[in-house]
Design a protein around this motif. Structure first.
Motif, PDB file in Angstrom:
ATOM      1  N   GLY A  64       9.132   7.990 147.155  1.00 14.71           N
ATOM      2  CA  GLY A  64       8.679   7.140 148.236  1.00 14.71           C
ATOM      3  C   GLY A  64       7.166   7.049 148.320  1.00 14.71           C
ATOM      4  O   GLY A  64       6.427   7.442 147.410  1.00 14.71           O
ATOM      5  N   ALA A  65       6.705   6.518 149.444  1.00 16.99           N
ATOM      6  CA  ALA A  65       5.272   6.275 149.637  1.00 16.99           C
ATOM      7  C   ALA A  65       4.492   7.585 149.657  1.00 16.99           C
ATOM      8  O   ALA A  65       4.965   8.603 150.164  1.00 16.99           O
ATOM      9  N   GLU A  66       3.268   7.535 149.116  1.00 14.72           N
ATOM     10  CA  GLU A  66       2.367   8.692 149.125  1.00 14.72           C
ATOM     11  C   GLU A  66       1.355   8.512 150.243  1.00 14.72           C
ATOM     12  O   GLU A  66       0.799   7.430 150.423  1.00 14.72           O
ATOM     13  N   LEU A  67       1.113   9.563 150.986  1.00 22.04           N
ATOM     14  CA  LEU A  67       0.337   9.502 152.215  1.00 22.04           C
ATOM     15  C   LEU A  67      -1.031   8.851 152.039  1.00 22.04           C
ATOM     16  O   LEU A  67      -1.399   7.942 152.783  1.00 22.04           O
ATOM     17  N   GLY A  68      -1.797   9.311 151.060  1.00 22.44           N
ATOM     18  CA  GLY A  68      -3.143   8.781 150.868  1.00 22.44           C
ATOM     19  C   GLY A  68      -3.132   7.330 150.443  1.00 22.44           C
ATOM     20  O   GLY A  68      -3.883   6.498 150.963  1.00 22.44           O
ATOM     21  N   PHE A  88      -3.872   6.535 161.171  1.00 21.96           N
ATOM     22  CA  PHE A  88      -3.463   7.262 159.977  1.00 21.96           C
ATOM     23  C   PHE A  88      -1.949   7.367 160.033  1.00 21.96           C
ATOM     24  O   PHE A  88      -1.391   8.142 160.807  1.00 21.96           O
ATOM     25  N   CYS A  89      -1.286   6.539 159.237  1.00 22.18           N
ATOM     26  CA  CYS A  89       0.172   6.425 159.285  1.00 22.18           C
ATOM     27  C   CYS A  89       0.794   7.557 158.470  1.00 22.18           C
ATOM     28  O   CYS A  89       0.440   7.756 157.308  1.00 22.18           O
ATOM     29  N   PHE A  90       1.734   8.274 159.066  1.00 20.24           N
ATOM     30  CA  PHE A  90       2.365   9.397 158.372  1.00 20.24           C
ATOM     31  C   PHE A  90       3.854   9.188 158.132  1.00 20.24           C
ATOM     32  O   PHE A  90       4.509   9.994 157.467  1.00 20.24           O
ATOM     33  N   GLY A  91       4.411   8.102 158.656  1.00 22.55           N
ATOM     34  CA  GLY A  91       5.824   7.834 158.446  1.00 22.55           C
ATOM     35  C   GLY A  91       6.201   6.477 159.001  1.00 22.55           C
ATOM     36  O   GLY A  91       5.357   5.748 159.546  1.00 22.55           O
ATOM     37  N   GLN A  92       7.482   6.131 158.870  1.00 22.58           N
ATOM     38  CA  GLN A  92       7.954   4.838 159.339  1.00 22.58           C
ATOM     39  C   GLN A  92       9.451   4.905 159.602  1.00 22.58           C
ATOM     40  O   GLN A  92      10.155   5.797 159.103  1.00 22.58           O
ATOM     41  N   ILE A 101      -1.149   8.391 163.653  1.00 19.23           N
ATOM     42  CA  ILE A 101      -2.073   9.175 164.467  1.00 19.23           C
ATOM     43  C   ILE A 101      -3.307   8.313 164.703  1.00 19.23           C
ATOM     44  O   ILE A 101      -3.948   7.849 163.757  1.00 19.23           O
ATOM     45  N   ALA A 102      -3.619   8.088 165.970  1.00 14.11           N
ATOM     46  CA  ALA A 102      -4.747   7.229 166.339  1.00 14.11           C
ATOM     47  C   ALA A 102      -5.961   8.086 166.647  1.00 14.11           C
ATOM     48  O   ALA A 102      -5.962   8.844 167.627  1.00 14.11           O
ATOM     49  N   ASP A 103      -6.970   7.973 165.795  1.00 11.75           N
ATOM     50  CA  ASP A 103      -8.260   8.639 166.012  1.00 11.75           C
ATOM     51  C   ASP A 103      -8.115  10.132 166.277  1.00 11.75           C
ATOM     52  O   ASP A 103      -8.897  10.719 167.018  1.00 11.75           O
ATOM     53  N   ASN A 104      -7.099  10.764 165.683  1.00 14.26           N
ATOM     54  CA  ASN A 104      -6.821  12.205 165.845  1.00 14.26           C
ATOM     55  C   ASN A 104      -6.689  12.603 167.308  1.00 14.26           C
ATOM     56  O   ASN A 104      -7.001  13.731 167.697  1.00 14.26           O
ATOM     57  N   ARG A 105      -6.197  11.674 168.134  1.00 15.57           N
ATOM     58  CA  ARG A 105      -6.057  11.942 169.564  1.00 15.57           C
ATOM     59  C   ARG A 105      -4.613  11.868 170.045  1.00 15.57           C
ATOM     60  O   ARG A 105      -4.206  12.623 170.925  1.00 15.57           O
ATOM     61  N   GLU A 106      -3.848  10.946 169.475  1.00 20.82           N
ATOM     62  CA  GLU A 106      -2.484  10.745 169.944  1.00 20.82           C
ATOM     63  C   GLU A 106      -1.625  10.166 168.834  1.00 20.82           C
ATOM     64  O   GLU A 106      -2.133   9.609 167.844  1.00 20.82           O
ATOM     65  N   VAL A 107      -0.324  10.291 169.005  1.00 20.09           N
ATOM     66  CA  VAL A 107       0.647   9.709 168.083  1.00 20.09           C
ATOM     67  C   VAL A 107       1.164   8.415 168.702  1.00 20.09           C
ATOM     68  O   VAL A 107       1.495   8.373 169.896  1.00 20.09           O
ATOM     69  N   VAL A 108       1.222   7.361 167.902  1.00 20.63           N
ATOM     70  CA  VAL A 108       1.647   6.052 168.387  1.00 20.63           C
ATOM     71  C   VAL A 108       2.669   5.457 167.435  1.00 20.63           C
ATOM     72  O   VAL A 108       2.804   5.889 166.287  1.00 20.63           O
ATOM     73  N   VAL A 109       3.388   4.453 167.914  1.00 17.35           N
ATOM     74  CA  VAL A 109       4.216   3.595 167.064  1.00 17.35           C
ATOM     75  C   VAL A 109       3.489   2.266 166.906  1.00 17.35           C
ATOM     76  O   VAL A 109       3.088   1.650 167.903  1.00 17.35           O
ATOM     77  N   PHE A 110       3.326   1.837 165.669  1.00 15.89           N
ATOM     78  CA  PHE A 110       2.635   0.584 165.350  1.00 15.89           C
ATOM     79  C   PHE A 110       3.676  -0.438 164.928  1.00 15.89           C
ATOM     80  O   PHE A 110       4.382  -0.246 163.928  1.00 15.89           O
ATOM     81  N   ASP A 111       3.805  -1.514 165.696  1.00 16.71           N
ATOM     82  CA  ASP A 111       4.774  -2.569 165.398  1.00 16.71           C
ATOM     83  C   ASP A 111       4.225  -3.462 164.291  1.00 16.71           C
ATOM     84  O   ASP A 111       3.165  -4.069 164.460  1.00 16.71           O
ATOM     85  N   PRO A 112       4.927  -3.602 163.152  1.00 22.65           N
ATOM     86  CA  PRO A 112       4.372  -4.371 162.028  1.00 22.65           C
ATOM     87  C   PRO A 112       4.297  -5.872 162.274  1.00 22.65           C
ATOM     88  O   PRO A 112       3.527  -6.560 161.609  1.00 22.65           O
ATOM     89  N   GLU A 113       5.077  -6.405 163.222  1.00 23.72           N
ATOM     90  CA  GLU A 113       5.047  -7.845 163.471  1.00 23.72           C
ATOM     91  C   GLU A 113       3.998  -8.239 164.501  1.00 23.72           C
ATOM     92  O   GLU A 113       3.464  -9.345 164.443  1.00 23.72           O
ATOM     93  N   THR A 114       3.704  -7.362 165.433  1.00 22.63           N
ATOM     94  CA  THR A 114       2.775  -7.708 166.509  1.00 22.63           C
ATOM     95  C   THR A 114       1.488  -6.897 166.484  1.00 22.63           C
ATOM     96  O   THR A 114       0.532  -7.244 167.171  1.00 22.63           O
ATOM     97  N   ALA A 115       1.472  -5.810 165.707  1.00 26.60           N
ATOM     98  CA  ALA A 115       0.347  -4.862 165.650  1.00 26.60           C
ATOM     99  C   ALA A 115       0.126  -4.155 166.987  1.00 26.60           C
ATOM    100  O   ALA A 115      -0.934  -3.579 167.220  1.00 26.60           O
TER     101      ALA A 115
END
Length: 379
Positions: A64-68, A88-92, A101-115
């Motif tokens: 599968g995908a490689e982190l870097g 910094f996306c670590f999974g999907q 991980i957003a700015d090493n402050r929090e974990v978020v879900v990023f929607d690929p269609e709406t960002a």
């Protein structure tokens, strides 16, 4: 009641690892990035909920995908033009929603269609709690199981993408979904996210051209549809609903050379991109004029409509594909295409448009009326 921390509970049901052991350092001693480095040092990538969730491995070897590489700007983030910055996306999940991980402050879900970014918590345990609270939906467990039971196991580098995007009214029916390379799934949706990210809820999304081919005086519009069509293999078909056709070598050669091909009841249209493209189906009582200014490539062919219904798709006849009612009979067909110069070198994003005009008339053989002079950017 278990004494395991949430992340350990998640790992207890995971399939791991996806890569060999690695001592990972992400350059932070604290925060969720430090937690991620610790996690991947312990377990180098995993899947959970029957591949409904995937956490990327780190290092050159593995599945599968490689982190870097996944977080490299040219892998897919460039198609979002800044909307994925600071992540910094670590999974999907199964549908390509990114865990980041957003700015090493929090974990978020990023929607690929709406960002859009949805905060989950301050660290990976919060993320694990969020998943474990509703694994059927948030972990896509139920859907991943049902899909793979019917369609077979997903490869580690695949995710599901809708033929008609969810934000454009697409459903979660199996007929509206295909398994594609995960990078392709992200790059396809980046341009869409650019267009709709800042729109208010309920706003209409206009992906079509402002100018249509001019009609002759007195011409009446018999039918009209704006469609998002998955142009797999750089093509789609316009056909009578009852027509069935399997492409052969001559058909493929014509699409590559002229971007048009035809058989009884079927017209093939070649495209500059091999992903979802905007298509206008425009049925008129009379021919459009012959002014091709502003269009890159113009072709003509003929279409016999027996059923009184036309579908635009790529070998897809399911109920999920829209039908357009038209008077039965013979039609001349002209395809106007534009935006070829905007298509990226990988053929995945751009502002190309395909406007198909049908009007009653004798069937004619496919021909090019105006040819795009350069090689298509998508190859």
């Amino acid at each position: 009641m278990t004494d395991l921390r949430p992340l350990d509970q998640l790992l207890a049901g995971a399939r791991a690892p996806l890569g060999p052991h690695i001592q990972l350092d992400l350059g932070h001693d604290t925060g969720p990035l430090a937690e991620l480095a610790e996690l991947l040092t312990r377990v180098n990538g995993f899947t959970a909920f029957n591949a409904g969730v995937q956490v990327f491995r780190a290092g050159a070897a593995g599945l599968g995908a490689e982190l870097g590489h996944w977080n490299g700007p040219s892998t897919w983030k460039d198609t979002y033009t800044g909307l994925a910055d600071g992540l910094f996306c670590f999974g999907q999940d199964l549908f390509g929603c990114q865990f980041a991980i957003a700015d090493n402050r929090e974990v978020v879900v990023f929607d690929p269609e709406t960002a859009e970014r949805t905060p989950i918590g301050a660290g990976l345990d919060d993320w694990a709690v969020w998943l474990l609270e509703d694994p059927a939906v948030r972990g896509a467990h139920q859907f991943a199981t049902a899909w793979q039971d019917e369609r077979g196991a997903l490869e580690h580098d695949q995710r599901l993408i809708p033929l008609q995007m969810f934000t454009m009214g697409g459903t979660y029916d199996f007929d509206n979904l295909v398994a594609k390379d995960a990078v392709t799934c992200m790059r396809v949706r980046g341009p869409l996210a650019q267009k709709i990210h800042d729109l208010p809820d309920g706003a209409q999304v206009h992906l079509m051209a402002d100018r249509a081919p001019a009609a002759t005086p007195g011409s009446k519009q018999l039918a009209y549809a704006e469609l998002d069509v998955f142009a797999d293999y750089n093509s789609f078909m316009v056909q009578d609903e009852t027509a069935r056709f399997e492409p052969d070598r001559a058909w493929t050669k014509a699409l590559i050379t002229d971007l048009v091909a035809a058989r009884d009841g079927v017209i093939g249209v070649g495209t500059a991109r091999r992903t979802t493209v905007p298509v206008i189906l425009d049925v008129r009582s009379d021919a459009p004029d012959d002014n091709f200014d502003g269009w890159d490539h113009v072709t003509e062919a003929g279409l016999h409509v027996e059923s009184g219904s036309v579908i635009v798709s790529m070998l897809d006849y399911t109920d999920a594909v829209p039908r357009t009612a038209v008077p039965a009979g013979d039609y001349k067909a002209r395809v106007y295409a534009k935006g070829f110069a905007t298509v990226s070198t990988d053929g995945l994003h751009g502002d190309d448009l395909y406007h198909l005009v049908l009007w009653p008339g004798n069937i004619r053989q496919p021909q090019v009326l105006k040819r795009y002079p350069d090689p298509l950017p998508g190859g």
